[in-house]
Design a protein around this motif. Structure first.
Motif, mmCIF file in Angstrom:
data_model
loop_
_atom_site.group_PDB
_atom_site.id
_atom_site.type_symbol
_atom_site.label_atom_id
_atom_site.label_comp_id
_atom_site.label_asym_id
_atom_site.label_seq_id
_atom_site.Cartn_x
_atom_site.Cartn_y
_atom_site.Cartn_z
ATOM 1 N N ILE A 78 0.763 -1.222 -0.015
ATOM 2 C CA ILE A 78 0.014 -0.036 -0.050
ATOM 3 C C ILE A 78 0.704 1.396 -0.119
ATOM 4 O O ILE A 78 0.683 2.383 -0.791
ATOM 5 N N GLY A 79 1.767 1.171 0.649
ATOM 6 C CA GLY A 79 2.975 2.541 0.917
ATOM 7 C C GLY A 79 3.623 2.384 -0.470
ATOM 8 O O GLY A 79 3.694 3.842 -1.012
ATOM 9 N N PHE A 80 3.933 1.351 -1.129
ATOM 10 C CA PHE A 80 4.456 1.660 -2.641
ATOM 11 C C PHE A 80 3.433 2.516 -3.525
ATOM 12 O O PHE A 80 3.907 3.258 -4.125
ATOM 13 N N GLY A 81 2.285 2.065 -3.485
ATOM 14 C CA GLY A 81 1.446 2.566 -4.446
ATOM 15 C C GLY A 81 0.724 3.947 -4.065
ATOM 16 O O GLY A 81 0.892 4.608 -4.985
ATOM 17 N N SER A 82 0.693 4.209 -2.946
ATOM 18 C CA SER A 82 0.437 5.484 -2.459
ATOM 19 C C SER A 82 1.500 6.636 -2.649
ATOM 20 O O SER A 82 1.308 7.684 -2.978
ATOM 21 N N GLY A 83 2.691 6.040 -2.439
ATOM 22 C CA GLY A 83 3.887 6.781 -2.806
ATOM 23 C C GLY A 83 4.077 7.195 -4.127
ATOM 24 O O GLY A 83 4.521 8.219 -4.325
ATOM 25 N N MET A 84 3.959 6.257 -4.907
ATOM 26 C CA MET A 84 4.085 6.242 -6.388
ATOM 27 C C MET A 84 3.143 7.589 -6.862
ATOM 28 O O MET A 84 3.292 8.513 -7.748
ATOM 29 N N VAL A 85 1.842 7.436 -6.412
ATOM 30 C CA VAL A 85 0.697 8.524 -6.831
ATOM 31 C C VAL A 85 1.022 9.908 -6.044
ATOM 32 O O VAL A 85 1.024 10.692 -7.035
ATOM 33 N N TYR A 86 1.499 9.814 -4.928
ATOM 34 C CA TYR A 86 1.603 11.104 -3.966
ATOM 35 C C TYR A 86 2.858 12.048 -4.757
ATOM 36 O O TYR A 86 2.742 13.128 -4.793
ATOM 37 N N TYR A 87 3.870 11.124 -4.789
ATOM 38 C CA TYR A 87 5.154 11.832 -5.296
ATOM 39 C C TYR A 87 4.811 12.079 -6.863
ATOM 40 O O TYR A 87 5.639 12.874 -7.498
ATOM 41 N N GLY A 88 4.451 11.090 -7.503
ATOM 42 C CA GLY A 88 4.389 11.118 -9.099
ATOM 43 C C GLY A 88 3.415 12.397 -9.464
ATOM 44 O O GLY A 88 3.930 12.966 -10.576
ATOM 45 N N MET A 89 2.500 12.692 -8.839
ATOM 46 C CA MET A 89 1.617 13.856 -9.194
ATOM 47 C C MET A 89 2.482 15.073 -9.445
ATOM 48 O O MET A 89 2.255 15.789 -10.282
ATOM 49 N N PRO A 90 2.853 15.601 -8.245
ATOM 50 C CA PRO A 90 3.725 16.846 -8.152
ATOM 51 C C PRO A 90 4.869 16.851 -9.237
ATOM 52 O O PRO A 90 4.987 17.789 -9.742
ATOM 53 N N LEU A 91 5.634 15.813 -8.887
ATOM 54 C CA LEU A 91 6.915 15.882 -9.900
ATOM 55 C C LEU A 91 6.356 15.835 -11.374
ATOM 56 O O LEU A 91 7.437 16.185 -12.371
ATOM 57 N N GLY A 92 5.329 15.529 -11.794
ATOM 58 C CA GLY A 92 4.716 15.399 -13.265
ATOM 59 C C GLY A 92 4.028 16.792 -13.544
ATOM 60 O O GLY A 92 3.445 16.542 -14.901
ATOM 61 N N LEU A 93 3.665 17.590 -12.835
ATOM 62 C CA LEU A 93 2.889 18.953 -13.176
ATOM 63 C C LEU A 93 3.629 19.500 -14.017
ATOM 64 O O LEU A 93 3.096 20.311 -14.989
ATOM 65 N N GLY A 94 5.047 19.568 -14.452
ATOM 66 C CA GLY A 94 5.914 20.279 -15.465
ATOM 67 C C GLY A 94 5.385 20.006 -16.694
ATOM 68 O O GLY A 94 5.586 20.779 -17.670
ATOM 69 N N ASN A 95 4.801 18.570 -16.930
ATOM 70 C CA ASN A 95 4.373 18.134 -18.251
ATOM 71 C C ASN A 95 3.084 18.638 -18.727
ATOM 72 O O ASN A 95 2.610 18.426 -19.859
ATOM 73 N N LEU A 96 2.267 19.047 -17.639
ATOM 74 C CA LEU A 96 1.184 19.740 -18.012
ATOM 75 C C LEU A 96 0.932 21.244 -18.459
ATOM 76 O O LEU A 96 1.904 22.071 -18.130
ATOM 77 N N SER A 97 0.130 21.441 -19.354
ATOM 78 C CA SER A 97 -0.072 22.949 -19.841
ATOM 79 C C SER A 97 -0.962 23.798 -19.090
ATOM 80 O O SER A 97 -1.786 24.435 -19.356
ATOM 81 N N PHE A 98 -0.398 24.034 -17.921
ATOM 82 C CA PHE A 98 -0.820 24.745 -16.689
ATOM 83 C C PHE A 98 -0.067 25.670 -16.132
ATOM 84 O O PHE A 98 1.243 25.097 -16.284
ATOM 85 N N ASN A 99 -0.406 26.630 -15.412
ATOM 86 C CA ASN A 99 0.620 27.357 -14.623
ATOM 87 C C ASN A 99 1.322 26.670 -13.325
ATOM 88 O O ASN A 99 0.586 26.256 -12.806
ATOM 89 N N LEU A 100 2.614 26.527 -13.756
ATOM 90 C CA LEU A 100 3.350 25.644 -12.701
ATOM 91 C C LEU A 100 3.221 26.030 -11.390
ATOM 92 O O LEU A 100 2.855 25.179 -10.400
ATOM 93 N N TYR A 101 3.275 27.348 -10.880
ATOM 94 C CA TYR A 101 3.052 27.814 -9.583
ATOM 95 C C TYR A 101 1.853 27.555 -8.982
ATOM 96 O O TYR A 101 1.715 27.167 -7.836
ATOM 97 N N LEU A 102 0.747 27.904 -9.679
ATOM 98 C CA LEU A 102 -0.615 27.592 -9.331
ATOM 99 C C LEU A 102 -0.933 26.074 -9.054
ATOM 100 O O LEU A 102 -1.666 25.713 -8.265
ATOM 101 N N SER A 103 -0.419 25.247 -10.221
ATOM 102 C CA SER A 103 -0.880 24.054 -10.027
ATOM 103 C C SER A 103 -0.097 23.168 -8.659
ATOM 104 O O SER A 103 -0.697 22.325 -7.758
ATOM 105 N N VAL A 104 1.175 23.560 -8.465
ATOM 106 C CA VAL A 104 1.922 23.197 -7.120
ATOM 107 C C VAL A 104 0.970 23.652 -5.815
ATOM 108 O O VAL A 104 0.990 22.910 -5.075
#
Length: 385
Positions: free
Chosen positions: A334-360
């Motif tokens: 469970i920790g592996f799965g939740s950690g992948m989602v929890y850390y993966g989402m913020p670290l991947g925000l730069g790939n989205l076409s949104f304002n980076l400061y607002l997204s974080v």
């Protein structure tokens, strides 16, 4: 007349005293004795809890700092503005036909000309950081229980993390940068667990859930501070972000060294009774401090020392007691799965076409309600199920 011999013979008193084993005197456990001294939550314990939990703030900053320092900068065409509309990758354009929207030193991608490199190269710093966390978790996990203690583990971890982050400012290429991120991840691997255990051992059982949530709340505050620092330094070098986060971390490490108290339980187990009593006196409320002069005279330490004598005792216990391993395995999954989602989402925000400061910022703000609700409900019957 029949012999009137009694059915139950009465042994003489001397023989009875010699054959009956004496009753062993009950000795209170170490945990129950400490609980009797610091069970009431006071201002000294609150100060210690808050000071220790601040380690999570600097931990969060170093964990997510690459969201801004390693971000892919925006660009625009210089020679044929309308001819770039259908081109999403600048690698297909001549170098003199486009330019970065910000100076090249605002990101490692633009400064070291990594815009056409593979994702393996550009993602190497973040991967190195978490690889360091993995290695540090295995190597440093037992030191807080064996030789260093909780306080020294937090101090050395924060200092290593902050110094390596400061040295990152002098990186000359992606390889040196990734190596220093590896060291940073290695150093911060045990900050969260050591801070959580130390705060729990400085308060009574009733308050352990609440003070544990304070650490997670500080982690959210550290995460939330990153977009603010990055926005104030927009247009500046990516190195300024490491300066603004590492130097306060170094000063915080000094505060931990001089003002944070060591776990009294760990001190007792290691045979440092005088230091443990002094620690309890400094954090106990005045109504409970009087019990410290006699409470620990007959405490049994045999079981605690037995369980903490070997630094690999936890691994041995899991091997010998398979039921413990069967319970721990689902938690790890469970920790592996939740950690992948929890850390993966913020670290991947730069790939989205949104304002980076607002997204974080929105991503970090979403954690505050959960921390507050957990703090209010963690001591109730609702969360015990």
């Amino acid at each position: 007349m029949a012999d009137s011999t009694p059915l139950l013979s009465q042994p003489n008193s001397a023989e009875s005293q010699s054959t009956t084993p004496p009753l062993e005197k009950h000795r209170p456990s170490l945990d129950s004795t400490i609980e009797r001294c610091i069970g009431v939550f006071g201002w000294a314990q609150f100060f210690q809890t808050l000071l220790i939990s601040l380690a999570w703030l600097f931990d969060a900053q170093q964990t997510f700092i690459s969201v801004f320092t390693d971000a892919y900068p925006t660009w625009h065409c210089t020679t044929h503005p309308h001819g770039c509309d259908s081109v999403s990758n600048i690698c297909y354009l001549p170098r003199n036909s486009w330019a970065w929207d910000w100076p090249s030193y605002t990101s490692i991608i633009s400064e070291w000309k990594l815009e056409c490199s593979s994702s393996i190269i550009t993602g190497l710093p973040a991967s190195s950081f978490f690889m360091g966390c993995l290695v540090g978790g295995f190597v440093l996990a037992t030191l807080a229980d064996s030789s260093l203690g909780r306080k020294n583990m937090i101090f050395l971890s924060c200092l290593t993390m902050s110094l390596s982050s400061l040295l990152t400012v002098f990186s000359t290429n992606i390889w040196v940068y990734s190596a220093l991120r590896l060291v940073c991840g290695f150093g911060r691997a045990t900050i969260g667990t050591s801070a959580l255990v130390l705060t729990a051992e400085l308060v009574g059982k009733r308050w352990r859930g609440q003070v544990g949530v304070i650490g997670f709340f500080c982690f959210t505050i550290g995460f939330l501070s990153l977009p603010a620092i990055a926005y104030l330094n927009r247009g500046s070098s990516w190195r300024s972000l490491y300066l603004w986060t590492s130097i306060p971390g170094i000063f915080y490490s000094m505060l931990v060294h001089f003002f944070v108290r060591e776990s009294p339980r760990w001190l007792f187990v290691r045979g440092r009774k005088e230091e443990a009593v002094a620690t309890l006196k400094s954090i106990a409320t005045p109504s409970r401090s009087s019990c410290l002069t006699w409470s620990f005279s007959e405490v049994s330490f045999q079981e605690e020392r037995c369980n903490n004598g070997n630094i690999f005792s936890t691994i041995k216990m899991l091997v010998q007691k398979r039921w413990a391993f069967r319970r721990l395995l689902p938690v790890l999954v469970i920790g592996f799965g939740s950690g992948m989602v929890y850390y993966g989402m913020p670290l991947g925000l730069g790939n989205l076409s949104f304002n980076l400061y607002l997204s974080v910022t929105l991503n970090a703000l979403a954690e505050i309600p959960s921390s507050l609700i957990t703090m209010l409900l963690i001591g109730t019957q609702l969360l015990r199920w």
